[in-house]
Design a protein around this motif. Structure first.
Motif, PDB file in Angstrom:
ATOM      1  N   TYR A 336       0.855  -1.187   0.000  1.00  0.00           N
ATOM      2  CA  TYR A 336       0.000   0.000   0.000  1.00  0.00           C
ATOM      3  C   TYR A 336       0.888   1.233   0.000  1.00  0.00           C
ATOM      4  O   TYR A 336       1.836   1.336   0.783  1.00  0.00           O
ATOM      5  N   ARG A 338       0.826   5.312   0.384  1.00  0.00           N
ATOM      6  CA  ARG A 338      -0.074   6.302   0.959  1.00  0.00           C
ATOM      7  C   ARG A 338      -0.214   7.555   0.097  1.00  0.00           C
ATOM      8  O   ARG A 338      -1.291   8.148   0.034  1.00  0.00           O
ATOM      9  N   ASN A 341      -2.618   6.592  -2.398  1.00  0.00           N
ATOM     10  CA  ASN A 341      -3.690   5.761  -1.826  1.00  0.00           C
ATOM     11  C   ASN A 341      -4.019   4.573  -2.733  1.00  0.00           C
ATOM     12  O   ASN A 341      -5.189   4.294  -3.029  1.00  0.00           O
ATOM     13  N   GLU A 342      -2.972   3.865  -3.152  1.00  0.00           N
ATOM     14  CA  GLU A 342      -3.152   2.723  -4.043  1.00  0.00           C
ATOM     15  C   GLU A 342      -2.563   1.464  -3.427  1.00  0.00           C
ATOM     16  O   GLU A 342      -1.573   1.516  -2.696  1.00  0.00           O
ATOM     17  N   THR A 343      -3.164   0.316  -3.752  1.00  0.00           N
ATOM     18  CA  THR A 343      -2.660  -0.982  -3.323  1.00  0.00           C
ATOM     19  C   THR A 343      -2.218  -1.773  -4.543  1.00  0.00           C
ATOM     20  O   THR A 343      -2.716  -1.562  -5.666  1.00  0.00           O
ATOM     21  N   TRP A 355      -6.489  -7.937   3.080  1.00  0.00           N
ATOM     22  CA  TRP A 355      -6.416  -6.874   4.075  1.00  0.00           C
ATOM     23  C   TRP A 355      -7.585  -7.033   5.049  1.00  0.00           C
ATOM     24  O   TRP A 355      -8.695  -7.426   4.665  1.00  0.00           O
ATOM     25  N   ARG A 358      -9.651  -1.410   5.041  1.00  0.00           N
ATOM     26  CA  ARG A 358      -8.906  -0.508   4.168  1.00  0.00           C
ATOM     27  C   ARG A 358      -7.520  -0.287   4.759  1.00  0.00           C
ATOM     28  O   ARG A 358      -7.375   0.064   5.946  1.00  0.00           O
ATOM     29  N   PRO A 359      -6.447  -0.487   3.969  1.00  0.00           N
ATOM     30  CA  PRO A 359      -5.096  -0.375   4.532  1.00  0.00           C
ATOM     31  C   PRO A 359      -4.746   1.026   5.034  1.00  0.00           C
ATOM     32  O   PRO A 359      -3.859   1.173   5.865  1.00  0.00           O
ATOM     33  N   ASP A 360      -5.451   2.070   4.532  1.00  0.00           N
ATOM     34  CA  ASP A 360      -5.171   3.405   5.042  1.00  0.00           C
ATOM     35  C   ASP A 360      -5.784   3.612   6.429  1.00  0.00           C
ATOM     36  O   ASP A 360      -5.443   4.569   7.137  1.00  0.00           O
ATOM     37  N   PRO A 363      -3.826  -1.563   8.512  1.00  0.00           N
ATOM     38  CA  PRO A 363      -3.030  -2.352   7.567  1.00  0.00           C
ATOM     39  C   PRO A 363      -2.870  -3.819   7.965  1.00  0.00           C
ATOM     40  O   PRO A 363      -2.021  -4.526   7.422  1.00  0.00           O
TER      41      PRO A 363
END
Length: 523
Positions: A336, A338, A341-343, A355, A358-360, A363
């Motif tokens: 991920y 930041r 904001n992409e995985t 996950w 949401r990883p934001d 994580p």
């Protein structure tokens, strides 16, 4: 009238078949002495995952993971992927030991230089010059060297990785001595746990103690009440080899070659003898290294597991990266970023691993449901503004044992337990018993304990199975020859009583019809 008599007999036979035979079949479903065959047992304890052969559009690194067992105090050599050294750009070894920060050893070909970080164990080194042979050498192997070792090779035609799940084997130290109340105690401390059996069999109970370094002390206590026994032997089975100790009951000393004293060392001394303690590795390089740690975690199969990342504030995070190394599978990477904001992911085809949310926001990694194939090494790396942080998990999946009790040949009884890790089997009352185990390819172990009670008046026996996930007990009545598993006698009598009552009612009805037809024919 003869035709009427034959018809009545056919009706009576049909009624007997319909009402009596099913009753006995239901009563005997759980009393059969014939178990499922071993293939069916293995299928029941094996959780097969689907073939994961999908590739992403970009050509991924060639990666593989394997398992390797090495005896303690020997030399181990771990090789890198077979890539021609003339094409090599960088070779990197990553060593993840339990409760230790990751050690990195690297070689750069363009300037012919080596570097290392967090590598203070002098027993782990290059096999020779890395420009000639990049293999890793462990000499001598210690019990603390259990862990995950991975070699990464960067070349112009791609990146290549090869990982090793290394298990250190410790031959058991065996002692045989007298306990309290006329008992004998056989003790075996090794890694993995040893198996103990007695000749002749007696009333025996087995327990084990898990030591912090991975070794297991197995204690088997046995006595021979009201039996004329002059000499007994304690047999210890282990993957590194077998040992047998003998003791003459009327003499009171152990006949075991080198070990002839009947007084063993105490448990503290035994633990010290089987524990290989490494020195404290707290040295730091001049540059501040990443904060890294490794831990072990056990999770029951078919449950949900959540693995967390290092406790770093998400506002300071730049990149979060999960690396998943499963046995005989290519490494899976989930990341991920930041700033956008992409995985992203690579070689991740198991939908049960994802996950947590949401990883934001969180994580953490989720495994739901956990399968037996999820044994492996999981590592979360967090790159933040104030440094890099890593947390690794050596995950072990626990499988509750499937237990069966049935009759063997020559009047023996067999108790079978298939689970992960291996279960412990004991009998009440004790008899002449022998235990063997079969290692299955998925990590489960089938334990078979065969026992008989020759020249002893025994009417009922119990097979007790001990396991980290829970205990089970099965009972068998020797005289009737049926297994009493979740089927009490009172329930069986009620079923037979109801069936017999129905049979009497039907018999009265058939008799009434029969005599009615007789009277009609006479009229």
């Amino acid at each position: 009238m003869p035709r009427t008599w034959r018809t009545s007999k056919l009706w009576l036979l049909l009624i007997l078949t319909v009402f009596l035979v099913p009753g006995y079949v239901r009563a005997g479903v759980r009393s059969s002495g014939t178990p499922r065959n071993l293939t069916q047992l293995q299928m029941a304890t094996t959780n097969r995952s689907s073939v994961e052969g999908k590739q992403s559009r970009l050509t991924p690194p060639v990666e593989a993971n394997t398992s390797q067992s090495v005896p303690v105090a020997t030399k181990a050599v771990l090789t890198c992927p077979p890539v021609g050294l003339t094409n090599v750009l960088i070779i990197r070894w990553e060593i993840n030991l339990r409760d230790k920060p990751s050690c990195i050893r690297a070689y750069r070909r363009d300037n012919n230089e080596t570097s290392e970080r967090n590598c203070t164990d002098e027993r782990i080194s290059w096999e020779s010059r890395p420009d000639q042979n990049p293999a890793l050498q462990i000499d001598p192997v210690a019990i603390t060297h259990d862990g995950y070792y991975r070699c990464e090779v960067a070349a112009p035609d791609g990146n290549f990785g090869l990982g090793y799940h290394l298990q250190v084997l410790v031959p058991p130290e065996v002692t045989l001595f007298r306990g309290s109340n006329g008992t004998l105690v056989c003790r075996a401390a090794g890694k993995p746990a040893a198996r103990i059996s007695w000749t002749p069999g007696g009333d025996c109970h087995t327990a084990e103690q898990q030591l912090g370094n991975g070794t297991v002390t197995v204690l088997s206590t046995c006595h021979w009440e009201d039996r004329q026994v002059s000499n007994v032997s304690c047999s210890v089975s282990h993957v590194t080899g077998n040992k047998t100790l003998s003791l003459e009951l009327n003499r009171g000393y152990v006949r075991a070659g080198v070990r002839s004293s009947g007084t063993p060392r105490n448990l503290t001394q035994l633990q010290m003898a089987t524990t290989n303690r490494s020195s404290v590795e707290g040295k730091q390089s001049r540059l501040t290294p990443p904060v890294e740690a490794n831990t072990s975690q056990s999770v029951p199969v078919a449950t949900k597991a959540v693995l967390t990342c290092p406790p770093v504030g998400l506002t300071n995070v730049l990149i979060i990266r999960w690396e998943i190394n499963l046995r005989d599978k290519p490494s899976c990477i989930r990341a991920y970023r930041r700033e956008n904001n992409e995985t992203s992911e690579r070689n991740c085809t198991d939908e049960r691993i994802s996950w947590e949310s949401r990883p934001d926001q969180n994580p953490a990694l989720r495994i739901d449901p956990v399968a037996i194939t999820h044994d492996g090494y999981y590592r979360c790396e967090v790159a933040a503004a104030d440094g890099n942080f890593g947390l690794g998990y050596h995950l072990q999946v626990l499988v509750p044992p499937e237990v069966t009790l049935f009759r063997g040949s020559n009047g023996t009884l067999v108790c079978r337990a298939a689970g992960k890790p291996a279960a412990r089997i004991s009998w009440t009352p004790g008899g002449d018993c022998h235990t063997a185990e079969q290692q299955l390819g998925n990590g489960t172990v089938t334990v078979l304990s065969t026992c008989h009670w020759e020249d002893r008046q025994v009417s009922n026996v119990s097979c007790s199975v001990s396991h980290v996930t829970g205990n089970k007990t099965l009972s068998l009545e020797l005289n009737p020859g049926v297994i009493t598993l979740e089927f009490p006698a009172s329930r069986l009598l009620i079923i037979l009583y109801v069936k017999f009552s129905l049979f009497l009612v039907i018999l009265v009805i058939v008799g009434f019809i029969y005599f009615q037809r007789i009277n009609d024919c006479r009229a």
